[in-house]
Design a protein around this motif. Sequence first.
Motif, PDB file in Angstrom:
ATOM      1  N   GLU A   1      -5.442  -1.388   3.352  1.00 49.58           N
ATOM      2  CA  GLU A   1      -4.507  -2.148   4.186  1.00 49.58           C
ATOM      3  C   GLU A   1      -3.101  -1.556   4.080  1.00 49.58           C
ATOM      4  OE1 GLU A   1      -4.941  -6.114   2.711  1.00 49.58           O
ATOM      5  OE2 GLU A   1      -6.449  -6.658   4.215  1.00 49.58           O
ATOM      6  N   ARG A   2      -2.689  -1.207   2.861  1.00 50.35           N
ATOM      7  CA  ARG A   2      -1.359  -0.634   2.679  1.00 50.35           C
ATOM      8  C   ARG A   2      -1.262   0.755   3.300  1.00 50.35           C
ATOM      9  NH1 ARG A   2      -0.577   0.304  -2.525  1.00 50.35           N
ATOM     10  NH2 ARG A   2      -2.512  -0.560  -3.358  1.00 50.35           N
ATOM     11  N   ALA A   3      -2.354   1.516   3.240  1.00 56.54           N
ATOM     12  CA  ALA A   3      -2.366   2.832   3.877  1.00 56.54           C
ATOM     13  C   ALA A   3      -2.234   2.707   5.395  1.00 56.54           C
ATOM     14  CB  ALA A   3      -3.649   3.573   3.508  1.00 56.54           C
TER      15      ALA A   3
ATOM     16  N   PHE B   1      -9.237  10.310  -3.943  1.00 56.11           N
ATOM     17  CA  PHE B   1      -9.827  10.334  -2.611  1.00 56.11           C
ATOM     18  C   PHE B   1     -10.097  11.774  -2.186  1.00 56.11           C
ATOM     19  CE2 PHE B   1      -7.866   6.254  -2.950  1.00 56.11           C
ATOM     20  CZ  PHE B   1      -8.723   5.404  -2.259  1.00 56.11           C
ATOM     21  N   GLU B   2     -11.297  11.997  -1.678  1.00 58.95           N
ATOM     22  CA  GLU B   2     -11.706  13.324  -1.226  1.00 58.95           C
ATOM     23  C   GLU B   2     -11.933  13.280   0.280  1.00 58.95           C
ATOM     24  OE1 GLU B   2     -15.716  15.958  -1.692  1.00 58.95           O
ATOM     25  OE2 GLU B   2     -14.644  15.494  -3.574  1.00 58.95           O
ATOM     26  N   PRO B   3     -11.321  14.217   1.030  1.00 57.74           N
ATOM     27  CA  PRO B   3     -11.486  14.193   2.489  1.00 57.74           C
ATOM     28  C   PRO B   3     -12.855  14.703   2.922  1.00 57.74           C
ATOM     29  CG  PRO B   3     -10.181  16.087   1.850  1.00 57.74           C
ATOM     30  CD  PRO B   3     -10.416  15.296   0.593  1.00 57.74           C
TER      31      PRO B   3
ATOM     32  N   LEU C   1      -3.619   7.614   1.321  1.00 56.48           N
ATOM     33  CA  LEU C   1      -4.528   7.597   0.171  1.00 56.48           C
ATOM     34  C   LEU C   1      -4.815   9.020  -0.300  1.00 56.48           C
ATOM     35  CD1 LEU C   1      -6.967   4.935   1.626  1.00 56.48           C
ATOM     36  CD2 LEU C   1      -5.434   4.565  -0.316  1.00 56.48           C
ATOM     37  N   LEU C   2      -5.014   9.913   0.641  1.00 59.19           N
ATOM     38  CA  LEU C   2      -5.353  11.294   0.295  1.00 59.19           C
ATOM     39  C   LEU C   2      -4.182  12.021  -0.356  1.00 59.19           C
ATOM     40  CD1 LEU C   2      -7.387  12.158   3.506  1.00 59.19           C
ATOM     41  CD2 LEU C   2      -8.300  12.108   1.176  1.00 59.19           C
ATOM     42  N   ASP C   3      -2.948  11.722   0.071  1.00 58.14           N
ATOM     43  CA  ASP C   3      -1.805  12.435  -0.523  1.00 58.14           C
ATOM     44  C   ASP C   3      -1.204  11.690  -1.712  1.00 58.14           C
ATOM     45  OD1 ASP C   3      -0.120  10.430   0.502  1.00 58.14           O
ATOM     46  OD2 ASP C   3       0.682  11.668   2.126  1.00 58.14           O
ATOM     47  N   GLY C   4      -1.760  10.532  -2.059  1.00 57.23           N
ATOM     48  CA  GLY C   4      -1.325   9.812  -3.250  1.00 57.23           C
ATOM     49  C   GLY C   4      -0.174   8.854  -3.043  1.00 57.23           C
ATOM     50  N   ARG C   5       0.300   8.732  -1.818  1.00 56.69           N
ATOM     51  CA  ARG C   5       1.403   7.797  -1.555  1.00 56.69           C
ATOM     52  C   ARG C   5       0.978   6.364  -1.839  1.00 56.69           C
ATOM     53  NH1 ARG C   5       4.828   7.500   4.151  1.00 56.69           N
ATOM     54  NH2 ARG C   5       6.023   5.600   3.705  1.00 56.69           N
ATOM     55  N   VAL C   6      -0.266   6.032  -1.531  1.00 53.60           N
ATOM     56  CA  VAL C   6      -0.825   4.708  -1.818  1.00 53.60           C
ATOM     57  C   VAL C   6      -1.895   4.846  -2.890  1.00 53.60           C
ATOM     58  CG1 VAL C   6      -2.208   2.805  -0.890  1.00 53.60           C
ATOM     59  CG2 VAL C   6      -0.314   3.752   0.457  1.00 53.60           C
TER      60      VAL C   6
END
Length: 337
Positions: free
Chosen positions: A267-269, A31-33, A17-22
């Motif tokens: 779920e996908r992440a 998404f912000e860590p 989620l953070l790197d944009g893959r999902v």
Amino acid sequence: MPSLCIHVPNCMWTKALLDGRVKVDGFDATFEPAAFDPRGSSRLRGDVEDKFAATEQVIPDFLVRIARGSEKEFVALPIFVTRGMVHRKFVMRRESSTPKDLKGCTIGMGRVLGATSVYLRGLLADHFGVTRSAARWVTAEPLSSDGAIGGGEWAHTHRRGGIKASELIQRLSVGDLDAVIYPGGAGGHWFNWVVEGSASRTPDPYGDLEQMVASSSNLCFPVGDVESHLAWFQKEHIYPTYHFLGVRKSVAASHPGLTDALVDAFERAAVVAAAYMSDEERRLYEREKELLGLDPNECGLNAVHKKTIERCLDYLEADGLLPRRPTLGEIFPLSGS
């Protein structure tokens, strides 16, 4: 429409989620860590900046706020972003006997509503007979850290303050405490319990608990062996969840379909999380699923998650911290529970 900013821990389950893959299908979400700092701690307990549409929340604090009727801003989603066995967050001295001998003794912890504190108080009472009133509880963090209780002190607190959370292990080692429920994010997160002394640990602001115990001549994890974890799981059928994702009620109302899309995205992440693991982490992850007979890292209100939340409520009731017991439908009103 502006992007929805979602605050999450930076861990293997959220990397995609953070790197944009999902992506969150159908919504512009970023998404912000999370970073550990004083502001982050208060955010976890409900004091959230306006810019965040959703963020992780500590489960016991939220449950107490629901029970007291003081939670007005957020609604819980069955996305459990921080979780793991708690046994290797409980530390004693080697010369001590077993946890059942802690009656009348002093146990240190970070705060009353810390998720690990809640689960381990339940374990000590139910499996070793050390009830809340049978021990002297010393709490390191200030009363404001347990603000969800409503301004008063927990009935069983022997002393608050006079010790820093970062000093608990040292004070245990020199004999000022008889046991410690370790605060923060080390010792038991995710799957590292499947190998004693495993190197798969999460960063912790108070120091590396596994390393501190391993390098000590007089400290131990009295219930930290793999067999103790499995016996507990086979009896309780729960897998402790610490934090969940909370979304603003106003955001959920103005973005139909968002909550389901978030659950789907997480779920996908989780499905692709293995791609972000080292070889050793993947081995431990697969070993945990093999030992438990299930994958405890799935999203949604499955049987294990439902029972875990109910047991957390049991423990909070036994703590005397719930003026009433919320139902799962109240806690997760958007999840068909």
